[in-house]
Design an enzyme around this catalytic site. Structure first.
Site, PDB file in Angstrom:
ATOM      1  N   TYR A 119       0.913  -1.262  -0.093  1.00  9.08           N
ATOM      2  CA  TYR A 119      -0.067  -0.036   0.001  1.00  9.08           C
ATOM      3  C   TYR A 119       0.825   1.204   0.001  1.00  9.08           C
ATOM      4  CZ  TYR A 119      -3.221   3.601   1.556  1.00  9.08           C
ATOM      5  OH  TYR A 119      -3.937   4.695   1.768  1.00  9.08           O
ATOM      6  N   GLU A 207      -3.716   7.357  -3.762  1.00 11.88           N
ATOM      7  CA  GLU A 207      -3.688   6.236  -3.329  1.00 11.88           C
ATOM      8  C   GLU A 207      -3.481   5.154  -4.382  1.00 11.88           C
ATOM      9  OE1 GLU A 207      -7.036   4.479  -1.528  1.00 11.88           O
ATOM     10  OE2 GLU A 207      -6.136   4.615   0.366  1.00 11.88           O
TER      11      GLU A 207
END
Ligand code: ADP
Ligand code: MG
Length: 399
Positions: A119, A207
């Site tokens: 991530y 993101e």
């Protein structure tokens, strides 16, 4: 403003970021053509909606065992079948809410051989006035869950806007993801590219979940979610053009044309207020009296009659609205302007629900007179709590 995954990847690739090859598709035929151009052997058919969690999402009408909004397939015919199933169907994910979102476009992408998933996100941190970088080895799942269950697996650092990204930032990213050697170098390079894209296009959030290491040790952006700062869109015409209005609430689009600060909510009491603080207080007090606001609406300080009329129309057009509370404290805004706007809008639209108006401040007497003489069925209120009590009673009484 949010954009689709395929658009985000296109923006990032302009800054040198390596992304898998892919083509957007607006019809089954385009999806098939995209697959033929990619050539395989592995294709990924990805629903393009402004929400994450598509992979684990559920399509309405396909049953609980059906595959979600991200499908890895191995032939052009399977791409066709997936596209036929997805187009026009409503996809419900943990980010869409129970109503879900209709799939109107797909992204057909080459399949990547995934060795590891990470991530990585960049966002504006208001506290430090810097861009913060958030990285975690726990990729491919909801970062909120990781933050809750294993907060030690999330690394954060910020970048000083005066210097931008330095080599040590790349090393921090690489070490927090456990990347060594050439992959560490790739991480540094990628961070520089992402930061450049973020700043140059005025993003507020970038993101990447997941960022992957491929079987042949390449760092690749596999999913990308990007939000831009609305206040900076005027200087990015190319990015403003990426807006997909079908992803937005039509009431909010209409409100933005009149420069109204409007946010649709789930309750039953429509609010028209001036000033963000008073609008928040009005929503609170409606809740205090046991009802829920249908919207946040700040008509602003210097609203014109046209703006007030537009605002009132947006509120009355919402079928969830069972009553309306107008709460105006006239400072720069004059109460008579509000009154004229309300009267005009009601004349045009009719009034099918109770309306309570509380006016205070500049030209309040004139405003009250305009409403009294209009012959409209309006309940007037003396103060904030009186207004909230009256509208909640009127709505509950009618129910
Ligand atoms: P979402 O976050 O909305 O579920 P993603 O793009 O992250 O959508 O896809 C979900 C999962 O599907 C990823 O975590 C990854 O495992 C897999 N996936 C997505 N794109 C590809 C691709 N191009 N090749 C292989 N697997 C993919
Ligand atoms: Mg994802």
């Amino acid at each position: 403003m949010n954009i689709h995954e395929h658009q985000a990847k296109a923006v990032l690739s302009e800054f040198g970021v390596a992304v898998p090859r892919g083509y957007p598709a607006f019809s089954v035929e385009e999806a098939v053509k995209a697959a033929q151009q990619l050539g395989g052997p592995v294709f990924v058919v990805k629903a393009q909606i402004h929400a994450g969690g598509r992979g684990k999402g559920k399509f309405e009408g396909l049953g609980p065992d059906a595959k979600g909004g991200v499908r890895v397939v191995k032939s052009v015919e399977e791409v066709r079948a997936a596209a036929e199933e997805m187009f026009g169907r409503v996809l419900v994910t943990e980010q869409t809410g129970p109503k879900g979102k209709q799939v109107n476009r797909l992204y057909i992408e080459e399949g990547a051989a995934i060795a590891k998933e990470f991530y990585l996100s960049l966002l504006v941190d208001r506290e430090t006035s810097r861009v913060s970088v958030v990285a975690s080895t726990e990729g491919g799942m909801s970062i909120e869950e990781v933050a809750h269950n294993t907060p030690d697996k999330i690394a954060t650092f910020s970048v000083d806007p005066a210097t931008g990204v330095w080599p040590h930032h790349g090393l921090m990213l690489a070490s927090s993801l456990g990347l060594k050697g050439d992959l560490s170098k790739q991480a540094g390079k990628l961070l520089g590219q992402l930061y450049a894209a973020f700043v140059a296009t005025d993003m507020s959030l970038l993101e990447i979940n997941p960022l992957i290491v491929t079987a042949d040790d390449q760092l690749r952006v596999l999913d990308a979610k990007v939000s831009f700062d609305d206040s900076a869109l005027f200087r990015h015409k190319d990015i403003a053009a990426l807006r997909d209005e079908s992803e937005e609430d039509p009431k909010e689009i209409e409100a933005s044309k009149y420069d109204l600060s409007y946010i649709a909510l789930d309750g039953e009491i429509g609010c028209m207020v001036n000033g963000a603080g008073l609008a928040m207080a009005t929503m609170d007090i409606i809740k205090l009296y046991g009802a829920e606001p249908a919207n946040f609406l700040d008509v602003g300080g210097g609203a014109t009659k046209e703006k007030v009329t537009a605002a009132f129309k947006i509120i009355t057009a919402d079928p969830n609205v069972k009553g309306i509370l107008v709460n105006i404290f006239g400072g720069i805004m004059r109460c008579d302007i509000i009154a004229e706007g309300v009267v005009e809008a009601v004349r045009e639209m009719g009034l099918k629900v109770p309306l309570v108006v509380r006016l205070e401040g500049t030209n309040v007497e004139l405003g009250k007179k305009i409403i009294a003489e209009s012959g409209l069925n309006v309940v007037s209120a003396n103060d904030l709590s009186d207004g909230a009590e009256k509208i909640v009673k009127a709505v509950r009484g009618a129910a």
